[in-house]
Scaffold this motif. Structure first.
Motif, PDB file in Angstrom:
ATOM      1  N   SER A  74      21.640  52.933  11.985  1.00 31.99           N
ATOM      2  CA  SER A  74      21.307  53.869  13.218  1.00 31.99           C
ATOM      3  C   SER A  74      21.824  55.253  13.040  1.00 31.99           C
ATOM      4  O   SER A  74      21.870  55.587  12.102  1.00 31.99           O
ATOM      5  CB  SER A  74      22.583  53.246  14.252  1.00 31.99           C
ATOM      6  OG  SER A  74      23.725  53.600  13.873  1.00 31.99           O
ATOM      7  N   ARG A  75      21.391  55.980  14.315  1.00 34.48           N
ATOM      8  CA  ARG A  75      21.694  57.428  14.313  1.00 34.48           C
ATOM      9  C   ARG A  75      23.011  57.570  14.065  1.00 34.48           C
ATOM     10  O   ARG A  75      23.324  58.720  13.401  1.00 34.48           O
ATOM     11  CB  ARG A  75      21.144  58.017  15.445  1.00 34.48           C
ATOM     12  CG  ARG A  75      21.406  59.515  15.839  1.00 34.48           C
ATOM     13  CD  ARG A  75      20.614  60.092  17.069  1.00 34.48           C
ATOM     14  NE  ARG A  75      20.763  61.306  17.404  1.00 34.48           N
ATOM     15  CZ  ARG A  75      20.584  62.289  16.861  1.00 34.48           C
ATOM     16  NH1 ARG A  75      19.904  62.483  15.669  1.00 34.48           N
ATOM     17  NH2 ARG A  75      21.018  63.524  17.372  1.00 34.48           N
ATOM     18  N   MET A  76      23.985  56.831  14.500  1.00 29.68           N
ATOM     19  CA  MET A  76      25.569  57.175  14.478  1.00 29.68           C
ATOM     20  C   MET A  76      25.856  56.971  12.846  1.00 29.68           C
ATOM     21  O   MET A  76      26.760  57.410  12.400  1.00 29.68           O
ATOM     22  CB  MET A  76      26.235  56.206  15.232  1.00 29.68           C
ATOM     23  CG  MET A  76      26.007  56.467  16.853  1.00 29.68           C
ATOM     24  SD  MET A  76      27.100  55.229  17.763  1.00 29.68           S
ATOM     25  CE  MET A  76      28.690  55.943  17.496  1.00 29.68           C
ATOM     26  N   GLU A 109      28.097  53.212  11.343  1.00 30.15           N
ATOM     27  CA  GLU A 109      27.403  51.751  11.824  1.00 30.15           C
ATOM     28  C   GLU A 109      28.275  50.664  12.352  1.00 30.15           C
ATOM     29  O   GLU A 109      27.719  50.082  12.973  1.00 30.15           O
ATOM     30  CB  GLU A 109      26.511  51.370  10.519  1.00 30.15           C
ATOM     31  CG  GLU A 109      25.676  50.185  10.436  1.00 30.15           C
ATOM     32  CD  GLU A 109      24.491  50.689  11.399  1.00 30.15           C
ATOM     33  OE1 GLU A 109      23.974  49.706  12.197  1.00 30.15           O
ATOM     34  OE2 GLU A 109      24.114  51.759  11.433  1.00 30.15           O
ATOM     35  N   HIS A 112      28.548  51.942  15.891  1.00 31.11           N
ATOM     36  CA  HIS A 112      27.234  51.656  16.533  1.00 31.11           C
ATOM     37  C   HIS A 112      27.039  49.983  17.000  1.00 31.11           C
ATOM     38  O   HIS A 112      26.756  49.861  18.006  1.00 31.11           O
ATOM     39  CB  HIS A 112      26.010  52.007  15.667  1.00 31.11           C
ATOM     40  CG  HIS A 112      24.694  51.645  16.336  1.00 31.11           C
ATOM     41  ND1 HIS A 112      24.155  52.259  17.284  1.00 31.11           N
ATOM     42  CD2 HIS A 112      23.941  50.612  16.018  1.00 31.11           C
ATOM     43  CE1 HIS A 112      23.037  51.774  17.715  1.00 31.11           C
ATOM     44  NE2 HIS A 112      22.944  50.728  16.586  1.00 31.11           N
ATOM     45  N   LYS A 116      26.934  48.650  20.841  1.00 28.83           N
ATOM     46  CA  LYS A 116      25.935  47.948  21.244  1.00 28.83           C
ATOM     47  C   LYS A 116      26.233  46.520  21.610  1.00 28.83           C
ATOM     48  O   LYS A 116      25.666  45.676  22.124  1.00 28.83           O
ATOM     49  CB  LYS A 116      24.821  47.593  20.410  1.00 28.83           C
ATOM     50  CG  LYS A 116      23.899  48.936  20.269  1.00 28.83           C
ATOM     51  CD  LYS A 116      22.935  48.950  19.246  1.00 28.83           C
ATOM     52  CE  LYS A 116      21.956  47.852  19.727  1.00 28.83           C
ATOM     53  NZ  LYS A 116      20.674  47.657  18.835  1.00 28.83           N
TER      54      LYS A 116
END
Length: 162
Positions: A74-76, A109, A112, A116
């Motif tokens: 992910s972007r994180m 990650e 993230h 979510k």
């Protein structure tokens, strides 16, 4: 000539230290040697090395994002990798430079996944993503080290052995 070799050495150091633009500094050292008259590089040589310096710099900046994404990150994770590199470099050098991107991507990650609400396969996926970030760091750093060392080699050869 001294300033040119200091730029080349700073370029080599910039291969490891992210805040220093290694290949562009090394290239500036080659140009300074040419302009000072201490080296006689051809125009083709200088254009090729300009292209190499730009290519390696661009690659080093986009490779971590590409590899992290390719490994499912992910972007994180990308941000975590960068933050881990900086923290590792400042507080735990030299080992932190190697471990920081890995641990940062892992933490990013995992965070993230928690945000979510997807914690089911988070541990293995986070390790895979962290491995991708680490691989990108190693490839980028290795390429910059090779480029920096070759620039020093060609500069020394032109100044001292021709």
């Amino acid at each position: 000539m001294i300033i040119a070799f200091l730029l080349l050495l700073a370029g080599l150091a910039g291969s490891i230290v992210p805040a220093i633009p290694g290949p562009p500094l090394g290239y500036a050292g080659l140009l300074l040697l040419q302009w000072s008259g201490r080296a006689d590089f051809s125009a083709a040589f200088l254009w090729v090395w300009a292209g190499i310096a730009v290519a390696v710099t661009v690659m080093d900046n986009i490779l971590p994002a590409i590899m992290t994404k390719r490994f499912g990150g992910s972007r994180m994770a990308v941000i975590g990798s960068l933050v881990g590199l900086v923290i590792g470099m400042i507080f735990f050098a030299p080992l932190g430079i190697l471990l920081g991107p890995f641990l940062g991507a892992l933490a990013g990650e995992l965070l993230h996944g928690r945000l979510k609400g997807d914690e089911g396969s988070g541990g293995f996926k986070a390790l895979k993503v962290a491995a991708g970030a680490f691989l990108a760091f190693i490839v980028g750093t290795g390429a910059k080290l090779i480029v920096g060392a070759l620039m020093i080699f060609f500069a020394a050869r032109a100044v001292f052995f021709s």
